[in-house]
Design a protein around this motif. Sequence first.
Motif, short mmCIF file in Angstrom:
data_model
loop_
_atom_site.label_atom_id
_atom_site.label_comp_id
_atom_site.label_asym_id
_atom_site.label_seq_id
_atom_site.Cartn_x
_atom_site.Cartn_y
_atom_site.Cartn_z
N MET A 167 0.84 -1.19 0.00
CA MET A 167 0.00 0.00 0.00
C MET A 167 0.88 1.25 0.00
N THR A 168 0.68 2.11 -0.99
CA THR A 168 1.43 3.36 -1.07
C THR A 168 0.46 4.52 -1.28
N ASP A 169 0.78 5.65 -0.71
CA ASP A 169 -0.11 6.81 -0.71
C ASP A 169 -0.24 7.39 -2.13
N PRO A 170 -1.45 7.37 -2.71
CA PRO A 170 -1.62 7.93 -4.06
C PRO A 170 -1.41 9.43 -4.14
N ASN A 171 -1.36 10.10 -2.97
CA ASN A 171 -1.13 11.55 -2.96
C ASN A 171 0.34 11.92 -2.80
N ASP A 172 1.19 10.92 -2.62
CA ASP A 172 2.63 11.16 -2.49
C ASP A 172 3.23 11.38 -3.88
N LYS A 173 3.93 12.49 -4.07
CA LYS A 173 4.44 12.86 -5.39
C LYS A 173 5.43 11.84 -5.94
N ASN A 174 6.20 11.21 -5.06
CA ASN A 174 7.17 10.22 -5.50
C ASN A 174 6.54 8.84 -5.60
N ASN A 175 5.96 8.36 -4.51
CA ASN A 175 5.48 6.98 -4.46
C ASN A 175 4.29 6.70 -5.35
N SER A 176 3.49 7.71 -5.64
CA SER A 176 2.34 7.48 -6.52
C SER A 176 2.80 7.15 -7.94
N ARG A 177 4.00 7.60 -8.28
CA ARG A 177 4.54 7.34 -9.63
C ARG A 177 5.64 6.28 -9.64
N ALA A 178 5.98 5.77 -8.45
CA ALA A 178 7.10 4.83 -8.34
C ALA A 178 6.67 3.40 -8.62
N SER A 179 7.64 2.58 -9.03
CA SER A 179 7.45 1.14 -9.03
C SER A 179 7.83 0.66 -7.63
N ALA A 180 7.75 -0.65 -7.37
CA ALA A 180 8.00 -1.11 -6.00
C ALA A 180 8.76 -2.42 -5.98
N ASN A 181 9.71 -2.50 -5.06
CA ASN A 181 10.41 -3.78 -4.85
C ASN A 181 9.42 -4.88 -4.50
#
Length: 266
Positions: A167-181
Amino acid sequence: LKKKLKIPLVYDSHELWPDMLSRDLPYFFPTRFANIEKQSFPHVDHLITTHEPFLDELLKRAERQIPSTIVMNAKKIINTDYQQSSNSNLVALYIGNLSKPRLVEGLIEAVSSLDGVKAIIGGFGKPKQFQKISNLAKSNQNTTFLGVVPVDEVLSHTLKADVVICMTDPNDKNNSRASANKQFEAMSCGRPIVCSNGTEISNFTNKHGIGISVEHNIKGIQKALVELRDNKTFREDMGRKALSKACDEFNWEVQSKKLVAVYEGL
């Protein structure tokens, strides 16, 4: 250094760094780094990043076209044959950053009232948050807290689970656009993922049919876990598809060749 040594300059960016710094640090620090990045972009000979949204954003910030390569944070394949879980309960795994936006506390609460569902949690974080997660897990019979997990043990834990939570915050400028390990760990072990709507992780998950995207809250997590608990065939089908995609393309053996090719071509 580039000018003095007369060598190429590679910018390998796995995050949108100024955006990531802005979460926890005063305005000066992300602004300063953004300025350094802007001053350096004209001198970059090759850009490496993890996926298309980051590449598009970095090229936009560079205000010029730069030879670029995407190298995903894919993992090594443990076994090319799908391995079924032997768990009597649905085991949901999260190992990673224990910060609040990852909804680790929400995962603990989500499983607390669910029959036939267990959560296994591990990772790292700020001392107060780490201790809080530890205490919450101890008070919940459906949750096991592993503490800090060595990197080389993450995949073995993933293989023993039924689903990976990311679960990643969709409002976070970085994590909303990031891929994930977490995404690639799950894929390499043939496990579906539960992720947040409105993120690049959910776009990737939905595109390949390898998990469930839900609202970024406790109810969303519960809904996904119930669906996966009650439909073993559904979760195994997604797991098999995830492993197949990992074996074909999204593995470190394939991605590392692209990385080596960049440096051989400079």
